[in-house]
Design a protein around this motif. Structure first.
Motif, PDB file in Angstrom:
ATOM      1  N   GLY A  87       0.853  -1.189   0.000  1.00 35.86           N
ATOM      2  CA  GLY A  87       0.000   0.000   0.000  1.00 35.86           C
ATOM      3  C   GLY A  87       0.881   1.229   0.000  1.00 35.86           C
ATOM      4  N   ALA A  88       0.246   2.377  -0.212  1.00 34.81           N
ATOM      5  CA  ALA A  88       0.979   3.637  -0.122  1.00 34.81           C
ATOM      6  C   ALA A  88       1.503   3.798   1.297  1.00 34.81           C
ATOM      7  CB  ALA A  88       0.043   4.800  -0.479  1.00 34.81           C
ATOM      8  N   ASN A  89       2.578   4.562   1.459  1.00 38.07           N
ATOM      9  CA  ASN A  89       3.091   4.747   2.812  1.00 38.07           C
ATOM     10  C   ASN A  89       2.359   5.900   3.500  1.00 38.07           C
ATOM     11  OD1 ASN A  89       4.437   7.147   2.082  1.00 38.07           O
ATOM     12  ND2 ASN A  89       6.424   6.156   1.919  1.00 38.07           N
ATOM     13  N   PRO A  90       2.486   6.011   4.828  1.00 41.57           N
ATOM     14  CA  PRO A  90       1.720   7.032   5.552  1.00 41.57           C
ATOM     15  C   PRO A  90       1.934   8.465   5.069  1.00 41.57           C
ATOM     16  CG  PRO A  90       2.525   5.392   7.083  1.00 41.57           C
ATOM     17  CD  PRO A  90       3.173   5.090   5.750  1.00 41.57           C
ATOM     18  N   VAL A  91       3.145   8.827   4.651  1.00 41.09           N
ATOM     19  CA  VAL A  91       3.333  10.204   4.189  1.00 41.09           C
ATOM     20  C   VAL A  91       2.658  10.433   2.837  1.00 41.09           C
ATOM     21  CG1 VAL A  91       5.378  10.657   5.603  1.00 41.09           C
ATOM     22  CG2 VAL A  91       5.663   9.750   3.282  1.00 41.09           C
ATOM     23  N   GLU A  92       2.498   9.365   2.043  1.00 38.14           N
ATOM     24  CA  GLU A  92       1.720   9.479   0.812  1.00 38.14           C
ATOM     25  C   GLU A  92       0.230   9.608   1.141  1.00 38.14           C
ATOM     26  OE1 GLU A  92       4.458   6.996  -2.336  1.00 38.14           O
ATOM     27  OE2 GLU A  92       3.427   5.869  -0.746  1.00 38.14           O
ATOM     28  N   TYR A  93      -0.227   8.916   2.179  1.00 34.96           N
ATOM     29  CA  TYR A  93      -1.605   9.084   2.635  1.00 34.96           C
ATOM     30  C   TYR A  93      -1.846  10.513   3.124  1.00 34.96           C
ATOM     31  CZ  TYR A  93      -3.620   4.410   2.248  1.00 34.96           C
ATOM     32  OH  TYR A  93      -4.150   3.245   1.781  1.00 34.96           O
ATOM     33  N   ALA A  94      -0.837  11.117   3.726  1.00 34.49           N
ATOM     34  CA  ALA A  94      -0.985  12.511   4.152  1.00 34.49           C
ATOM     35  C   ALA A  94      -1.222  13.406   2.931  1.00 34.49           C
ATOM     36  CB  ALA A  94       0.243  12.981   4.935  1.00 34.49           C
ATOM     37  N   LEU A  95      -0.496  13.135   1.846  1.00 33.81           N
ATOM     38  CA  LEU A  95      -0.715  13.899   0.617  1.00 33.81           C
ATOM     39  C   LEU A  95      -2.116  13.652   0.059  1.00 33.81           C
ATOM     40  CD1 LEU A  95       2.682  13.538  -1.308  1.00 33.81           C
ATOM     41  CD2 LEU A  95       1.884  15.480   0.069  1.00 33.81           C
ATOM     42  N   THR A  96      -2.577  12.396   0.098  1.00 33.87           N
ATOM     43  CA  THR A  96      -3.913  12.107  -0.432  1.00 33.87           C
ATOM     44  C   THR A  96      -4.993  12.761   0.416  1.00 33.87           C
ATOM     45  OG1 THR A  96      -4.196   9.982   0.717  1.00 33.87           O
ATOM     46  CG2 THR A  96      -3.170   9.916  -1.448  1.00 33.87           C
ATOM     47  N   ALA A  97      -4.811  12.778   1.721  1.00 34.43           N
ATOM     48  CA  ALA A  97      -5.784  13.443   2.597  1.00 34.43           C
ATOM     49  C   ALA A  97      -5.827  14.937   2.297  1.00 34.43           C
ATOM     50  CB  ALA A  97      -5.439  13.198   4.069  1.00 34.43           C
ATOM     51  N   LEU A  98      -4.664  15.539   2.133  1.00 35.78           N
ATOM     52  CA  LEU A  98      -4.599  16.961   1.808  1.00 35.78           C
ATOM     53  C   LEU A  98      -5.234  17.232   0.445  1.00 35.78           C
ATOM     54  CD1 LEU A  98      -3.676  19.829   2.472  1.00 35.78           C
ATOM     55  CD2 LEU A  98      -1.422  19.227   1.536  1.00 35.78           C
ATOM     56  N   ALA A  99      -4.932  16.403  -0.545  1.00 32.38           N
ATOM     57  CA  ALA A  99      -5.492  16.581  -1.887  1.00 32.38           C
ATOM     58  C   ALA A  99      -7.016  16.530  -1.849  1.00 32.38           C
ATOM     59  CB  ALA A  99      -4.961  15.512  -2.840  1.00 32.38           C
ATOM     60  N   GLY A 100      -7.553  15.524  -1.183  1.00 32.27           N
ATOM     61  CA  GLY A 100      -9.006  15.393  -1.105  1.00 32.27           C
ATOM     62  C   GLY A 100      -9.650  16.556  -0.385  1.00 32.27           C
ATOM     63  N   CYS A 101      -9.042  16.997   0.692  1.00 30.46           N
ATOM     64  CA  CYS A 101      -9.651  18.045   1.505  1.00 30.46           C
ATOM     65  C   CYS A 101      -9.595  19.412   0.826  1.00 30.46           C
ATOM     66  CB  CYS A 101      -8.994  18.091   2.878  1.00 30.46           C
ATOM     67  SG  CYS A 101      -9.967  18.978   4.110  1.00 30.46           S
ATOM     68  N   VAL A 102      -8.458  19.790   0.262  1.00 30.45           N
ATOM     69  CA  VAL A 102      -8.401  21.105  -0.402  1.00 30.45           C
ATOM     70  C   VAL A 102      -9.274  21.120  -1.654  1.00 30.45           C
ATOM     71  CG1 VAL A 102      -6.175  21.835   0.561  1.00 30.45           C
ATOM     72  CG2 VAL A 102      -6.229  20.658  -1.649  1.00 30.45           C
ATOM     73  N   THR A 103      -9.366  19.983  -2.346  1.00 32.23           N
ATOM     74  CA  THR A 103     -10.216  19.916  -3.537  1.00 32.23           C
ATOM     75  C   THR A 103     -11.686  20.027  -3.158  1.00 32.23           C
ATOM     76  OG1 THR A 103      -8.579  18.587  -4.722  1.00 32.23           O
ATOM     77  CG2 THR A 103     -10.844  18.526  -5.551  1.00 32.23           C
ATOM     78  N   THR A 104     -12.110  19.268  -2.155  1.00 33.41           N
ATOM     79  CA  THR A 104     -13.501  19.333  -1.715  1.00 33.41           C
ATOM     80  C   THR A 104     -13.844  20.727  -1.209  1.00 33.41           C
ATOM     81  OG1 THR A 104     -13.530  16.979  -1.171  1.00 33.41           O
ATOM     82  CG2 THR A 104     -15.199  18.350  -0.116  1.00 33.41           C
ATOM     83  N   THR A 105     -12.949  21.326  -0.438  1.00 33.17           N
ATOM     84  CA  THR A 105     -13.182  22.679   0.075  1.00 33.17           C
ATOM     85  C   THR A 105     -13.337  23.659  -1.081  1.00 33.17           C
ATOM     86  OG1 THR A 105     -11.926  22.161   2.081  1.00 33.17           O
ATOM     87  CG2 THR A 105     -12.269  24.494   1.587  1.00 33.17           C
ATOM     88  N   LEU A 106     -12.437  23.579  -2.066  1.00 33.07           N
ATOM     89  CA  LEU A 106     -12.494  24.461  -3.223  1.00 33.07           C
ATOM     90  C   LEU A 106     -13.824  24.286  -3.968  1.00 33.07           C
ATOM     91  CD1 LEU A 106      -9.725  25.318  -5.685  1.00 33.07           C
ATOM     92  CD2 LEU A 106     -11.844  24.424  -6.608  1.00 33.07           C
ATOM     93  N   VAL A 107     -14.235  23.047  -4.212  1.00 31.78           N
ATOM     94  CA  VAL A 107     -15.460  22.788  -4.970  1.00 31.78           C
ATOM     95  C   VAL A 107     -16.698  23.245  -4.198  1.00 31.78           C
ATOM     96  CG1 VAL A 107     -16.942  20.950  -5.896  1.00 31.78           C
ATOM     97  CG2 VAL A 107     -14.481  20.955  -6.383  1.00 31.78           C
ATOM     98  N   TYR A 108     -16.746  23.011  -2.891  1.00 27.36           N
ATOM     99  CA  TYR A 108     -17.903  23.455  -2.100  1.00 27.36           C
ATOM    100  C   TYR A 108     -18.030  24.977  -2.115  1.00 27.36           C
ATOM    101  CZ  TYR A 108     -19.073  18.869  -0.060  1.00 27.36           C
ATOM    102  OH  TYR A 108     -19.477  17.578   0.141  1.00 27.36           O
TER     103      TYR A 108
END
Length: 188
Positions: free
Chosen positions: A85-106
């Motif tokens: 699986g992806a490593n935890p620091v890559e998961y940190a990037l995915t969490a950030l990507a999802g959150c800033v994208t969702t925030t921007l779209v909302y």
């Protein structure tokens, strides 16, 4: 009987009427804005862990998902893992990507800005000497994270830049990473 359908105000897949109602509800009843999320993790072997998320508290009650989400984390072989699986620091990037994208779209939806597509590239550098305690002057995490948005929209560059700034400012994950958030570790 009126057979005329009431049209929903949907922008970018977001029900803006519900979004507005949610904002009004939370303004009137701030206690409903309090959410509590939980993740349960189990170590598997070596660098491999498995995290499950399911129930959370918010809007005055506990919510249980129809199906728990399970995330496997591991390290690539160069970092002594088996690449399951992806490593935890890559998961940190995915969490950030999802959150800033969702925030921007909302926020774009609330501003009635039509977004056709958003693509985001996140990159960050880590010096492993911090993790391995080789040099106490080296941070054990990302030195910085670069986020580059590619947004397909008829909106002006100024509006898109404003949305990016709003996403940076109001994304919970961006705030968690940027601001000093206390982390309390203990034995159960």
């Amino acid at each position: 009987m009126n057979t005329q359908q009431i049209q929903k105000n949907i922008v970018n897949g977001v029900d803006v009427s519900k979004l507005t109602q949610t904002i009004d509800d939370l303004t009137q009843k701030p206690d409903l804005a309090q959410f509590h999320f939980c993740a349960r993790n189990s170590w598997i072997n070596g660098g491999q862990n498995r995290t499950t998320v399911n129930a959370f508290y918010g809007a005055g009650k506990t919510h249980v998902r129809s199906k728990p989400f399970v995330f496997t984390k591991d390290e690539p072989p160069v970092l002594l893992g088996t690449d399951q699986g992806a490593n935890p620091v890559e998961y940190a990037l995915t969490a950030l990507a999802g959150c800033v994208t969702t925030t921007l779209v909302y926020y774009a939806s609330a501003m009635n800005v039509k977004i056709n597509k958003v693509e985001t590239v996140l990159e960050g550098d880590i010096d492993m000497r911090g993790l391995l305690n080789i040099d106490e002057n080296v941070k054990a995490g990302y030195k910085s994270i670069q986020v580059q948005f590619k947004i397909d929209s008829d909106a002006s560059q100024e509006t898109l830049q404003k949305l990016i700034e709003i996403a940076r400012k109001h994304s919970p994950v961006a705030n968690t990473i940027t601001n000093a958030t206390p982390i309390n570790l203990s034995l159960a």
